[in-house]
Design a protein around this motif. Structure first.
Motif, mmCIF file in Angstrom:
data_model
loop_
_atom_site.group_PDB
_atom_site.id
_atom_site.type_symbol
_atom_site.label_atom_id
_atom_site.label_comp_id
_atom_site.label_asym_id
_atom_site.label_seq_id
_atom_site.Cartn_x
_atom_site.Cartn_y
_atom_site.Cartn_z
ATOM 1 N N VAL A 16 2.477 -44.042 48.410
ATOM 2 C CA VAL A 16 3.561 -44.213 47.447
ATOM 3 C C VAL A 16 2.982 -44.894 46.214
ATOM 4 N N VAL A 17 3.725 -44.839 45.123
ATOM 5 C CA VAL A 17 3.333 -45.572 43.926
ATOM 6 C C VAL A 17 4.499 -46.461 43.503
ATOM 7 N N VAL A 18 4.148 -47.614 42.939
ATOM 8 C CA VAL A 18 5.132 -48.542 42.377
ATOM 9 C C VAL A 18 4.614 -48.971 41.008
ATOM 10 N N PRO A 19 5.520 -49.309 40.096
ATOM 11 C CA PRO A 19 5.055 -49.801 38.792
ATOM 12 C C PRO A 19 4.153 -51.030 38.995
ATOM 13 N N ILE A 20 3.048 -51.061 38.286
ATOM 14 C CA ILE A 20 2.033 -52.107 38.470
ATOM 15 C C ILE A 20 2.604 -53.505 38.218
ATOM 16 N N GLU A 21 3.602 -53.626 37.344
ATOM 17 C CA GLU A 21 4.153 -54.954 37.066
ATOM 18 C C GLU A 21 4.924 -55.526 38.252
ATOM 19 N N GLN A 22 5.174 -54.722 39.270
ATOM 20 C CA GLN A 22 5.868 -55.207 40.462
ATOM 21 C C GLN A 22 4.897 -55.633 41.563
ATOM 22 N N VAL A 23 3.600 -55.468 41.299
ATOM 23 C CA VAL A 23 2.574 -55.896 42.252
ATOM 24 C C VAL A 23 2.074 -57.268 41.822
ATOM 25 N N VAL A 24 2.167 -58.225 42.730
ATOM 26 C CA VAL A 24 1.751 -59.589 42.420
ATOM 27 C C VAL A 24 0.262 -59.758 42.678
ATOM 28 N N GLU A 25 -0.183 -59.364 43.883
ATOM 29 C CA GLU A 25 -1.588 -59.508 44.242
ATOM 30 C C GLU A 25 -1.902 -58.718 45.502
ATOM 31 N N GLU A 26 -3.186 -58.561 45.750
ATOM 32 C CA GLU A 26 -3.690 -57.942 46.977
ATOM 33 C C GLU A 26 -4.490 -59.010 47.717
ATOM 34 N N ILE A 27 -4.212 -59.159 49.019
ATOM 35 C CA ILE A 27 -4.892 -60.198 49.800
ATOM 36 C C ILE A 27 -5.260 -59.647 51.175
#
Length: 182
Positions: A16-27
């Motif tokens: 799936v794709v989501v707008p990048i501004e809704q992604v906080v971080e990858e951990i």
């Protein structure tokens, strides 16, 4: 208009794709760091402490499978998980002078690292009629992705996930034991 999206590979066959501004971080986190919560759906793995905040951890592929009524997949047995922390659209968050939002971001399990895609809005196509009743509640459209040039396969559709609809769906699936995802 160009917009940047985060591509989330949820399982080998689900992206799936989501707008990048809704992604906080990858951990990265170990399964042992996730505290299970009794009485919640299996797709909700529990909570994890990230920078002093408890975040819900969701196996989004399993959750979408359950919500969309698809065949369940085999659970991942690996101990190390890659999590992507997602929040509601920051444009709907209160102004900094206002009270802090009551909606907490959540972390979803992905099977591969985050990729970014910059696409023109003309690349987003409506959900075709046969799929619309199933996908429309959670997806606003499809983006057709071309595989790497050395791959023999054709373009494939990737759903544009409506994060606010996902938060609503997760809230509806919460139990009295666990409380709401807020």
């Amino acid at each position: 208009m160009l917009r940047t999206y985060a591509g989330l590979q949820l399982s080998p066959k689900v992206q799936v794709v989501v707008p990048i501004e809704q992604v906080v971080e990858e951990i990265a986190r170990s399964r042992r760091e996730i505290c299970p919560i009794p009485g919640v759906p299996e797709a909700i793995l529990g909570v994890v402490n990230i920078a002093g905040k408890l975040l819900w951890v969701i196996d989004l592929a399993d959750f979408l499978t359950e919500v969309l009524g698809l065949t369940p997949r085999s659970p991942s047995r690996g101990d190390e998980l890659t999590l992507v922390v997602i929040r509601k659209d920051p444009r709907t968050e209160p102004h900094p002078d206002e009270e802090e939002s009551t909606v907490t971001p959540f972390a979803c399990v992905v099977c591969d690292r985050l990729v970014t895609l910059t696409l023109n809005s003309t690349h987003v196509t409506p959900i075709p009629d046969p799929w619309r009743p199933l996908l429309r509640p959670l997806f606003s459209g499809l983006i057709w992705i071309s595989p790497p040039s050395d791959a023999a396969s054709r373009r494939f559709p990737v759903g544009l996930l409506q994060v606010s609809a996902l938060f609503d769906a997760l809230s509806r699936h919460s139990s009295l034991t666990a409380g709401e995802l807020r």
